[in-house]
Write a protein that holds these residues in place. Structure first.
Motif, mmCIF file in Angstrom:
data_model
loop_
_atom_site.group_PDB
_atom_site.id
_atom_site.type_symbol
_atom_site.label_atom_id
_atom_site.label_comp_id
_atom_site.label_asym_id
_atom_site.label_seq_id
_atom_site.Cartn_x
_atom_site.Cartn_y
_atom_site.Cartn_z
ATOM 1 N N THR A 143 5.243 -5.417 -1.393
ATOM 2 C CA THR A 143 3.971 -5.364 -0.687
ATOM 3 C C THR A 143 4.158 -5.841 0.741
ATOM 4 O O THR A 143 4.759 -6.889 0.983
ATOM 5 C CB THR A 143 2.921 -6.255 -1.378
ATOM 6 O OG1 THR A 143 2.790 -5.814 -2.732
ATOM 7 C CG2 THR A 143 1.578 -6.171 -0.682
ATOM 8 N N ILE A 144 3.654 -5.045 1.667
ATOM 9 C CA ILE A 144 3.602 -5.460 3.070
ATOM 10 C C ILE A 144 2.205 -6.025 3.275
ATOM 11 O O ILE A 144 1.226 -5.285 3.175
ATOM 12 C CB ILE A 144 3.830 -4.269 4.019
ATOM 13 C CG1 ILE A 144 5.198 -3.641 3.773
ATOM 14 C CG2 ILE A 144 3.663 -4.705 5.468
ATOM 15 C CD1 ILE A 144 5.397 -2.339 4.510
ATOM 16 N N PRO A 145 2.082 -7.314 3.532
ATOM 17 C CA PRO A 145 0.736 -7.877 3.687
ATOM 18 C C PRO A 145 0.043 -7.319 4.923
ATOM 19 O O PRO A 145 0.689 -6.956 5.897
ATOM 20 C CB PRO A 145 0.970 -9.382 3.819
ATOM 21 C CG PRO A 145 2.415 -9.560 4.061
ATOM 22 C CD PRO A 145 3.125 -8.296 3.688
ATOM 23 N N ASN A 146 -1.271 -7.235 4.832
ATOM 24 C CA ASN A 146 -2.043 -6.786 5.982
ATOM 25 C C ASN A 146 -1.847 -7.745 7.137
ATOM 26 O O ASN A 146 -1.795 -8.961 6.954
ATOM 27 C CB ASN A 146 -3.531 -6.705 5.630
ATOM 28 C CG ASN A 146 -3.829 -5.566 4.697
ATOM 29 O OD1 ASN A 146 -3.174 -4.536 4.751
ATOM 30 N ND2 ASN A 146 -4.787 -5.751 3.827
ATOM 31 N N ALA A 147 -1.747 -7.192 8.331
ATOM 32 C CA ALA A 147 -1.512 -8.012 9.518
ATOM 33 C C ALA A 147 -2.768 -8.747 9.955
ATOM 34 O O ALA A 147 -2.691 -9.736 10.673
ATOM 35 C CB ALA A 147 -0.997 -7.142 10.663
ATOM 36 N N ILE A 148 -3.913 -8.300 9.506
ATOM 37 C CA ILE A 148 -5.171 -8.916 9.904
ATOM 38 C C ILE A 148 -5.823 -9.521 8.673
ATOM 39 O O ILE A 148 -6.013 -8.842 7.658
ATOM 40 C CB ILE A 148 -6.118 -7.870 10.534
ATOM 41 C CG1 ILE A 148 -5.465 -7.285 11.782
ATOM 42 C CG2 ILE A 148 -7.480 -8.478 10.858
ATOM 43 C CD1 ILE A 148 -6.191 -6.098 12.349
ATOM 44 N N ALA A 163 -4.510 -4.756 -1.700
ATOM 45 C CA ALA A 163 -5.425 -3.882 -2.440
ATOM 46 C C ALA A 163 -4.683 -2.652 -2.961
ATOM 47 O O ALA A 163 -4.922 -2.214 -4.091
ATOM 48 C CB ALA A 163 -6.597 -3.462 -1.551
ATOM 49 N N VAL A 164 -3.792 -2.102 -2.170
ATOM 50 C CA VAL A 164 -3.003 -0.951 -2.616
ATOM 51 C C VAL A 164 -2.093 -1.370 -3.759
ATOM 52 O O VAL A 164 -2.004 -0.690 -4.783
ATOM 53 C CB VAL A 164 -2.194 -0.345 -1.448
ATOM 54 C CG1 VAL A 164 -1.248 0.739 -1.945
ATOM 55 C CG2 VAL A 164 -3.125 0.209 -0.380
ATOM 56 N N ALA A 165 -1.423 -2.510 -3.624
ATOM 57 C CA ALA A 165 -0.522 -2.989 -4.680
ATOM 58 C C ALA A 165 -1.285 -3.221 -5.987
ATOM 59 O O ALA A 165 -0.796 -2.881 -7.066
ATOM 60 C CB ALA A 165 0.176 -4.270 -4.235
ATOM 61 N N ALA A 166 -2.484 -3.782 -5.899
ATOM 62 C CA ALA A 166 -3.279 -4.057 -7.101
ATOM 63 C C ALA A 166 -3.726 -2.773 -7.795
ATOM 64 O O ALA A 166 -3.964 -2.773 -9.003
ATOM 65 C CB ALA A 166 -4.493 -4.914 -6.738
ATOM 66 N N SER A 167 -3.833 -1.682 -7.062
ATOM 67 C CA SER A 167 -4.305 -0.428 -7.651
ATOM 68 C C SER A 167 -3.192 0.385 -8.304
ATOM 69 O O SER A 167 -3.472 1.379 -8.961
ATOM 70 C CB SER A 167 -4.983 0.425 -6.576
ATOM 71 O OG SER A 167 -4.016 0.975 -5.700
ATOM 72 N N HIS A 203 9.334 5.045 -1.576
ATOM 73 C CA HIS A 203 8.071 5.735 -1.267
ATOM 74 C C HIS A 203 7.038 4.695 -0.837
ATOM 75 O O HIS A 203 6.823 3.709 -1.529
ATOM 76 C CB HIS A 203 7.565 6.496 -2.489
ATOM 77 C CG HIS A 203 6.330 7.298 -2.226
ATOM 78 N ND1 HIS A 203 6.340 8.430 -1.443
ATOM 79 C CD2 HIS A 203 5.054 7.119 -2.616
ATOM 80 C CE1 HIS A 203 5.111 8.923 -1.381
ATOM 81 N NE2 HIS A 203 4.310 8.140 -2.079
ATOM 82 N N THR A 204 6.418 4.928 0.323
ATOM 83 C CA THR A 204 5.401 4.012 0.842
ATOM 84 C C THR A 204 4.023 4.562 0.503
ATOM 85 O O THR A 204 3.733 5.720 0.761
ATOM 86 C CB THR A 204 5.547 3.858 2.370
ATOM 87 O OG1 THR A 204 6.864 3.366 2.643
ATOM 88 C CG2 THR A 204 4.526 2.880 2.923
ATOM 89 N N VAL A 205 3.189 3.696 -0.076
ATOM 90 C CA VAL A 205 1.829 4.055 -0.466
ATOM 91 C C VAL A 205 0.868 3.316 0.452
ATOM 92 O O VAL A 205 0.924 2.091 0.562
ATOM 93 C CB VAL A 205 1.543 3.668 -1.936
ATOM 94 C CG1 VAL A 205 0.144 4.098 -2.350
ATOM 95 C CG2 VAL A 205 2.583 4.263 -2.855
ATOM 96 N N GLN A 206 -0.026 4.065 1.107
ATOM 97 C CA GLN A 206 -0.942 3.455 2.060
ATOM 98 C C GLN A 206 -2.402 3.662 1.693
ATOM 99 O O GLN A 206 -3.278 3.354 2.484
ATOM 100 C CB GLN A 206 -0.677 4.016 3.455
ATOM 101 C CG GLN A 206 0.715 3.689 3.909
ATOM 102 C CD GLN A 206 1.032 4.261 5.255
ATOM 103 O OE1 GLN A 206 0.501 5.273 5.654
ATOM 104 N NE2 GLN A 206 1.919 3.591 5.967
ATOM 105 N N TYR A 207 -2.660 4.184 0.531
ATOM 106 C CA TYR A 207 -4.048 4.436 0.134
ATOM 107 C C TYR A 207 -4.204 4.119 -1.347
ATOM 108 O O TYR A 207 -3.246 4.153 -2.113
ATOM 109 C CB TYR A 207 -4.447 5.887 0.404
ATOM 110 C CG TYR A 207 -3.526 6.895 -0.248
ATOM 111 C CD1 TYR A 207 -3.719 7.322 -1.558
ATOM 112 C CD2 TYR A 207 -2.429 7.403 0.442
ATOM 113 C CE1 TYR A 207 -2.866 8.214 -2.153
ATOM 114 C CE2 TYR A 207 -1.571 8.304 -0.153
ATOM 115 C CZ TYR A 207 -1.800 8.705 -1.447
ATOM 116 O OH TYR A 207 -0.943 9.593 -2.036
ATOM 117 N N HIS A 208 -5.414 3.789 -1.739
ATOM 118 C CA HIS A 208 -5.693 3.590 -3.153
ATOM 119 C C HIS A 208 -7.028 4.205 -3.556
ATOM 120 O O HIS A 208 -7.359 4.261 -4.726
ATOM 121 C CB HIS A 208 -5.655 2.102 -3.522
ATOM 122 C CG HIS A 208 -6.678 1.277 -2.813
ATOM 123 N ND1 HIS A 208 -7.925 1.034 -3.322
ATOM 124 C CD2 HIS A 208 -6.642 0.653 -1.624
ATOM 125 C CE1 HIS A 208 -8.607 0.282 -2.480
ATOM 126 N NE2 HIS A 208 -7.850 0.035 -1.436
#
Length: 183
Positions: free
Chosen positions: A165-170, A152-156, A115-120
């Motif tokens: 965790t997929i790191p942010n590209a930017i 930030a999503v992983a920390a939440s 399951h991919t989580v994209q919001y926190h």
């Protein structure tokens, strides 16, 4: 097939394409095929994996047809496919597809589920408190692996056994250094 599109093996030589029956199957659960953030990510993954996996997409809302630029895929299934469809792996994104996959777990504990989580930030979501409770207490713990879209999503997330965790590209701190050390 254009010669430049032919599959290439590890040694650089052309290999014969495998038939869909020989490929491991992945069932991708989405809310809709309208191309928004989460759906765009999922469809980009489908584009990258279609030569190595037999991919089916199950959507929970009827909507537009498959977007242009996708490899040929079977027609999108729906809730029944997500709940009962035979597959080697279930991959979901967002709340409702995750809820459906969690219900599937009641009778199918053997099919791996990612399951991919994209919001926190649940405050801006309709029924945010209910969704957060369901996500953190029932949906996320039921998945074999949680993929967090960013630190930030992983920390939440609540403590879970398998989070990738997929790191942010930017790197936003390069554009705004104050983000590096939030007060």
């Amino acid at each position: 097939m254009n010669p430049s599109d032919a599959p290439v093996g590890d040694n650089g030589s052309e290999v014969a394409p495998r038939s869909p029956e020989d490929l491991p199957s992945v069932l991708v659960g989405l809310l809709t095929l309208r191309v928004a953030g989460a759906e765009r990510v999922a469809l980009d993954v489908v584009r990258g994996l279609h030569q190595d996996f037999a991919i089916r997409i199950a959507t929970l809302q009827h909507g537009p047809p498959m977007p242009d630029g996708l490899p040929p895929l079977p027609p999108a299934g729906g809730l029944r496919d997500l709940l009962f469809g035979a597959t080697d792996l279930v991959q979901t994104q967002l709340f409702l597809p995750g809820l459906a996959a969690r219900l599937r777990r009641i009778w199918d504990r053997q099919t791996p589920w990612v399951h991919t989580v994209q919001y926190h930030n649940y405050e801006s979501l309709r029924l945010g408190r209910v969704r957060k409770w369901m996500d953190h207490r029932w949906i996320f713990p039921g998945a074999d692996t949680i993929v967090a879209a960013g630190d930030a999503v992983a920390a939440s997330l609540p403590p879970l056994r398998a989070v990738k965790t997929i790191p942010n590209a930017i790197d936003l701190t390069r554009a705004e250094p104050s983000l590096a050390n939030p007060a």
